[in-house]
Design a protein around this motif. Structure first.
Motif, PDB file in Angstrom:
ATOM      1  N   GLY A  35     -15.363  62.459  62.046  1.00 34.35           N
ATOM      2  CA  GLY A  35     -13.955  62.825  61.914  1.00 34.35           C
ATOM      3  C   GLY A  35     -13.117  62.343  63.077  1.00 34.35           C
ATOM      4  O   GLY A  35     -12.039  62.869  63.328  1.00 34.35           O
ATOM      5  N   GLY A  36     -13.619  61.365  63.815  1.00 34.27           N
ATOM      6  CA  GLY A  36     -12.865  60.831  64.940  1.00 34.27           C
ATOM      7  C   GLY A  36     -12.970  61.674  66.187  1.00 34.27           C
ATOM      8  O   GLY A  36     -12.323  61.411  67.180  1.00 34.27           O
ATOM      9  N   GLU A  39      -8.966  65.588  68.013  1.00 41.21           N
ATOM     10  CA  GLU A  39      -7.686  65.028  68.456  1.00 41.21           C
ATOM     11  C   GLU A  39      -7.949  63.964  69.496  1.00 41.21           C
ATOM     12  O   GLU A  39      -8.842  64.122  70.306  1.00 41.21           O
ATOM     13  CB  GLU A  39      -6.800  66.127  69.024  1.00 41.21           C
ATOM     14  N   PRO A  40      -7.243  62.912  69.555  1.00 41.38           N
ATOM     15  CA  PRO A  40      -6.157  62.519  68.671  1.00 41.38           C
ATOM     16  C   PRO A  40      -6.663  62.059  67.313  1.00 41.38           C
ATOM     17  O   PRO A  40      -7.849  61.768  67.161  1.00 41.38           O
ATOM     18  CB  PRO A  40      -5.487  61.376  69.433  1.00 41.38           C
ATOM     19  N   GLN A  41      -5.759  61.981  66.375  1.00 41.48           N
ATOM     20  CA  GLN A  41      -6.117  61.586  65.012  1.00 41.48           C
ATOM     21  C   GLN A  41      -6.606  60.148  64.964  1.00 41.48           C
ATOM     22  O   GLN A  41      -6.011  59.256  65.541  1.00 41.48           O
ATOM     23  CB  GLN A  41      -4.914  61.749  64.086  1.00 41.48           C
ATOM     24  N   ARG A  43      -6.991  56.849  62.883  1.00 37.01           N
ATOM     25  CA  ARG A  43      -6.391  56.168  61.730  1.00 37.01           C
ATOM     26  C   ARG A  43      -6.915  54.749  61.699  1.00 37.01           C
ATOM     27  O   ARG A  43      -6.740  53.999  62.658  1.00 37.01           O
ATOM     28  CB  ARG A  43      -4.868  56.166  61.821  1.00 37.01           C
ATOM     29  N   HIS A  87       1.608  59.106  65.820  1.00 33.09           N
ATOM     30  CA  HIS A  87       1.876  59.756  67.096  1.00 33.09           C
ATOM     31  C   HIS A  87       1.354  58.819  68.175  1.00 33.09           C
ATOM     32  O   HIS A  87       0.344  58.136  67.985  1.00 33.09           O
ATOM     33  CB  HIS A  87       1.159  61.110  67.176  1.00 33.09           C
ATOM     34  N   ASP A  90      -2.348  58.936  68.795  1.00 25.30           N
ATOM     35  CA  ASP A  90      -3.319  58.671  67.727  1.00 25.30           C
ATOM     36  C   ASP A  90      -4.254  57.536  68.129  1.00 25.30           C
ATOM     37  O   ASP A  90      -3.868  56.629  68.870  1.00 25.30           O
ATOM     38  CB  ASP A  90      -2.612  58.271  66.423  1.00 25.30           C
ATOM     39  N   HIS A  91      -5.473  57.609  67.638  1.00 24.59           N
ATOM     40  CA  HIS A  91      -6.460  56.535  67.850  1.00 24.59           C
ATOM     41  C   HIS A  91      -6.322  55.591  66.659  1.00 24.59           C
ATOM     42  O   HIS A  91      -6.826  55.876  65.581  1.00 24.59           O
ATOM     43  CB  HIS A  91      -7.860  57.123  67.937  1.00 24.59           C
TER      44      HIS A  91
END
Length: 146
Positions: A35-36, A39-41, A43, A87, A90-91
């Motif tokens: 799920g990565g 945080e950060p998300q 994408r 954001h 975000d990654h």
């Protein structure tokens, strides 16, 4: 006005990659499985044209944003994000065919303030070459692509 300093595409690529922590296919697959990491998300953004996505398939859960509009769609201050803005923390992992255009695009995103923008080393071809799965793109056979 001074003459602009000419650089070759290989010089631009080397400069772009110097600032990236590029992900190997197995590293990206592991990040996606976890799920990565929260945080950060995370994408995964496929910048390839529709014909390429239809020919080779796409990485599951990746999103398509055309290369020509990538910066406009991700920059929250562009006025043209149409619900796709990222954001700044975000990654973002950019995917192209072989990992060249994606390196240049990720470096450009870093200049816009996306410090965790990077790309998939080897692109979709590297992903497939490592035996990782692809799916038909959700827009295959219909709609319009970039």
């Amino acid at each position: 006005m001074p003459e602009p300093q000419r650089k070759t595409i290989n010089q631009l690529l080397d400069e772009a990659r110097a600032g990236l922590k590029r992900l190997a296919p197995a590293e990206l697959a592991e990040l996606m499985d976890t799920g990565g990491g929260g945080e950060p998300q995370l994408r995964v953004i496929d910048i390839r044209p529709r014909d390429d996505r239809e020919r080779t398939g796409v990485i599951e859960d990746s999103e398509h944003i055309g290369q020509l509009v990538l910066e406009w769609r991700l920059d929250p201050d562009s006025g043209a994000s149409e619900g796709t803005a990222a954001h700044l923390d975000d990654h973002l992992v950019i995917v192209c065919n072989q990992g060249y255009s994606s390196s240049l695009a990720a470096a450009q995103l870093q200049q816009l303030g996306f410090a965790r923008a990077t790309d998939l080393d080897g692109g979709i071809e590297g992903w497939i070459g490592h035996g990782l799965p692809v799916l038909p793109p959700p827009d295959a056979g219909g709609g319009h692509g970039a």
